[in-house]
Design a protein around this motif. Sequence first.
Motif, PDB file in Angstrom:
ATOM      1  N   ALA A  57       3.730  -9.429   2.639  1.00  0.00           N
ATOM      2  CA  ALA A  57       4.320  -8.090   2.618  1.00  0.00           C
ATOM      3  C   ALA A  57       3.891  -7.316   1.378  1.00  0.00           C
ATOM      4  CB  ALA A  57       5.845  -8.186   2.691  1.00  0.00           C
ATOM      5  N   ILE A  58       3.877  -7.984   0.229  1.00  0.00           N
ATOM      6  CA  ILE A  58       3.474  -7.326  -1.013  1.00  0.00           C
ATOM      7  C   ILE A  58       2.004  -6.920  -0.952  1.00  0.00           C
ATOM      8  CG2 ILE A  58       3.053  -7.681  -3.475  1.00  0.00           C
ATOM      9  CD1 ILE A  58       5.969  -7.125  -2.848  1.00  0.00           C
ATOM     10  N   GLU A  59       1.146  -7.809  -0.474  1.00  0.00           N
ATOM     11  CA  GLU A  59      -0.276  -7.483  -0.372  1.00  0.00           C
ATOM     12  C   GLU A  59      -0.502  -6.322   0.601  1.00  0.00           C
ATOM     13  OE1 GLU A  59      -2.667  -8.551  -2.315  1.00  0.00           O
ATOM     14  OE2 GLU A  59      -1.166  -9.738  -3.373  1.00  0.00           O
ATOM     15  N   SER A  60       0.266  -6.290   1.683  1.00  0.00           N
ATOM     16  CA  SER A  60       0.152  -5.183   2.634  1.00  0.00           C
ATOM     17  C   SER A  60       0.638  -3.882   2.020  1.00  0.00           C
ATOM     18  CB  SER A  60       0.950  -5.493   3.903  1.00  0.00           C
ATOM     19  OG  SER A  60       0.390  -6.583   4.598  1.00  0.00           O
ATOM     20  N   PHE A  61       1.686  -3.958   1.196  1.00  0.00           N
ATOM     21  CA  PHE A  61       2.181  -2.761   0.521  1.00  0.00           C
ATOM     22  C   PHE A  61       1.124  -2.232  -0.446  1.00  0.00           C
ATOM     23  CE2 PHE A  61       6.363  -0.625  -0.134  1.00  0.00           C
ATOM     24  CZ  PHE A  61       5.920   0.389  -0.974  1.00  0.00           C
ATOM     25  N   VAL A  62       0.486  -3.125  -1.185  1.00  0.00           N
ATOM     26  CA  VAL A  62      -0.587  -2.717  -2.092  1.00  0.00           C
ATOM     27  C   VAL A  62      -1.713  -2.042  -1.308  1.00  0.00           C
ATOM     28  CG1 VAL A  62      -2.401  -3.591  -3.631  1.00  0.00           C
ATOM     29  CG2 VAL A  62      -0.045  -4.426  -3.866  1.00  0.00           C
ATOM     30  N   ASP A  63      -2.006  -2.564  -0.131  1.00  0.00           N
ATOM     31  CA  ASP A  63      -3.039  -1.968   0.713  1.00  0.00           C
ATOM     32  C   ASP A  63      -2.647  -0.559   1.152  1.00  0.00           C
ATOM     33  OD1 ASP A  63      -5.520  -2.175   2.397  1.00  0.00           O
ATOM     34  OD2 ASP A  63      -4.048  -1.950   4.012  1.00  0.00           O
ATOM     35  N   VAL A  64      -1.364  -0.350   1.469  1.00  0.00           N
ATOM     36  CA  VAL A  64      -0.893   0.986   1.847  1.00  0.00           C
ATOM     37  C   VAL A  64      -1.051   1.949   0.671  1.00  0.00           C
ATOM     38  CG1 VAL A  64       1.136   2.352   2.485  1.00  0.00           C
ATOM     39  CG2 VAL A  64       0.705   0.172   3.625  1.00  0.00           C
ATOM     40  N   ILE A  65      -0.709   1.490  -0.530  1.00  0.00           N
ATOM     41  CA  ILE A  65      -0.886   2.325  -1.726  1.00  0.00           C
ATOM     42  C   ILE A  65      -2.345   2.754  -1.865  1.00  0.00           C
ATOM     43  CG2 ILE A  65      -0.887   2.275  -4.257  1.00  0.00           C
ATOM     44  CD1 ILE A  65       1.643   0.544  -4.105  1.00  0.00           C
ATOM     45  N   SER A 132      -2.127   2.536  -9.460  1.00  0.00           N
ATOM     46  CA  SER A 132      -2.687   1.271  -9.949  1.00  0.00           C
ATOM     47  C   SER A 132      -1.646   0.441 -10.677  1.00  0.00           C
ATOM     48  CB  SER A 132      -3.891   1.538 -10.860  1.00  0.00           C
ATOM     49  OG  SER A 132      -3.514   2.330 -11.970  1.00  0.00           O
ATOM     50  N   ASP A 133      -0.767   1.111 -11.436  1.00  0.00           N
ATOM     51  CA  ASP A 133       0.294   0.388 -12.137  1.00  0.00           C
ATOM     52  C   ASP A 133       1.240  -0.283 -11.150  1.00  0.00           C
ATOM     53  OD1 ASP A 133      -0.655   1.067 -14.610  1.00  0.00           O
ATOM     54  OD2 ASP A 133       0.813   2.660 -14.983  1.00  0.00           O
ATOM     55  N   VAL A 134       1.722   0.485 -10.184  1.00  0.00           N
ATOM     56  CA  VAL A 134       2.709  -0.047  -9.243  1.00  0.00           C
ATOM     57  C   VAL A 134       2.104  -1.164  -8.398  1.00  0.00           C
ATOM     58  CG1 VAL A 134       4.152   0.505  -7.229  1.00  0.00           C
ATOM     59  CG2 VAL A 134       4.085   2.054  -9.198  1.00  0.00           C
ATOM     60  N   ALA A 135       0.857  -1.011  -7.987  1.00  0.00           N
ATOM     61  CA  ALA A 135       0.200  -2.065  -7.204  1.00  0.00           C
ATOM     62  C   ALA A 135       0.149  -3.370  -7.999  1.00  0.00           C
ATOM     63  CB  ALA A 135      -1.205  -1.623  -6.810  1.00  0.00           C
ATOM     64  N   ALA A 136      -0.267  -3.283  -9.254  1.00  0.00           N
ATOM     65  CA  ALA A 136      -0.348  -4.478 -10.096  1.00  0.00           C
ATOM     66  C   ALA A 136       1.034  -5.052 -10.374  1.00  0.00           C
ATOM     67  CB  ALA A 136      -1.055  -4.148 -11.403  1.00  0.00           C
ATOM     68  N   GLU A 137       2.002  -4.183 -10.634  1.00  0.00           N
ATOM     69  CA  GLU A 137       3.353  -4.638 -10.959  1.00  0.00           C
ATOM     70  C   GLU A 137       4.014  -5.323  -9.772  1.00  0.00           C
ATOM     71  OE1 GLU A 137       3.935  -1.065 -14.231  1.00  0.00           O
ATOM     72  OE2 GLU A 137       4.912  -0.927 -12.258  1.00  0.00           O
ATOM     73  N   LEU A 138       3.768  -4.829  -8.563  1.00  0.00           N
ATOM     74  CA  LEU A 138       4.326  -5.475  -7.373  1.00  0.00           C
ATOM     75  C   LEU A 138       3.809  -6.905  -7.245  1.00  0.00           C
ATOM     76  CD1 LEU A 138       4.190  -2.604  -4.729  1.00  0.00           C
ATOM     77  CD2 LEU A 138       6.251  -3.791  -5.516  1.00  0.00           C
ATOM     78  N   GLN A 139       2.531  -7.098  -7.493  1.00  0.00           N
ATOM     79  CA  GLN A 139       1.967  -8.440  -7.402  1.00  0.00           C
ATOM     80  C   GLN A 139       2.527  -9.356  -8.485  1.00  0.00           C
ATOM     81  OE1 GLN A 139      -2.152  -7.057  -7.440  1.00  0.00           O
ATOM     82  NE2 GLN A 139      -2.408  -7.827  -5.369  1.00  0.00           N
ATOM     83  N   VAL A 140       2.684  -8.826  -9.680  1.00  0.00           N
ATOM     84  CA  VAL A 140       3.208  -9.639 -10.783  1.00  0.00           C
ATOM     85  C   VAL A 140       4.670 -10.019 -10.539  1.00  0.00           C
ATOM     86  CG1 VAL A 140       3.832  -9.619 -13.230  1.00  0.00           C
ATOM     87  CG2 VAL A 140       1.581  -8.791 -12.513  1.00  0.00           C
ATOM     88  N   VAL A 141       5.507  -9.046 -10.162  1.00  0.00           N
ATOM     89  CA  VAL A 141       6.933  -9.362  -9.998  1.00  0.00           C
ATOM     90  C   VAL A 141       7.167 -10.290  -8.811  1.00  0.00           C
ATOM     91  CG1 VAL A 141       7.676  -7.233 -11.124  1.00  0.00           C
ATOM     92  CG2 VAL A 141       7.500  -7.298  -8.628  1.00  0.00           C
ATOM     93  N   SER A 142       6.360 -10.168  -7.767  1.00  0.00           N
ATOM     94  CA  SER A 142       6.530 -11.091  -6.640  1.00  0.00           C
ATOM     95  C   SER A 142       6.162 -12.511  -7.051  1.00  0.00           C
ATOM     96  CB  SER A 142       5.703 -10.645  -5.434  1.00  0.00           C
ATOM     97  OG  SER A 142       4.315 -10.703  -5.702  1.00  0.00           O
ATOM     98  N   TYR A 143       5.127 -12.643  -7.880  1.00  0.00           N
ATOM     99  CA  TYR A 143       4.767 -13.969  -8.389  1.00  0.00           C
ATOM    100  C   TYR A 143       5.880 -14.526  -9.271  1.00  0.00           C
ATOM    101  CZ  TYR A 143       2.688 -17.630 -11.196  1.00  0.00           C
ATOM    102  OH  TYR A 143       2.466 -18.816 -11.830  1.00  0.00           O
TER     103      TYR A 143
END
Length: 203
Positions: A57-65, A132-143
């Motif tokens: 879900a997070i990777e798909s959200f980053v793709d939407v961004i 770019s910030d939000v995309a990276a932050e989503l991946q970090v917080v999910s990890y």
Amino acid sequence: MTRYAYDAITIESSDHVAYDIMNLVTTEPASDSQSCDQCGFSWVTLTRAIATRMSAAIESFVDVITRAGAAVGQRPSAERCSILEYGGHLRDVVLIIRERIMLASILDVPVGTPIFRDERIDIGFYERDTASDVAAELQVVSYLFLKTVATLPTNYEIRRLVYSTKTPLEITIFGAVSNALHECEHHLGDAEEILQLLDTSRR
């Protein structure tokens, strides 16, 4: 961004059953309190694969961004948030649920802090967010979230907490984990819907 082995992170109750947002559940069909009437998410089916689904879900959200491009901060209407605002909200939700889980691991039935979603936007806490910030932050917080879940000692998933003062439901830690997954999948649907609306308006 480094990819992590989310599939290796699993959590399962000691009784091999799932938890809904309030109580232990069995294999009975989902009740109204065990499914989301907007996105169809069901808490009843959850025993494994939370990490896999959350990562996807997070990777798909980053793709939407990424696909939204310059329109990522555009609201489709005054009543709907932008994709970027939804991303910022999701980032904060995952962080806050992680803190609730950590608190419940230390204290007996603590009360979580509300997220104050609208107030964060009104005050302007998302104004400096970039795609770019939000995309990276989503991946970090999910990890970080999934690493925390994977670190829980045996049987800690059944420890309980009050979700927040605005949502005064007593739930298990596993219920909180499940809610985090619901937030990810639900808001991914919101972001995809907004992208479709923006694409339609640009044609």
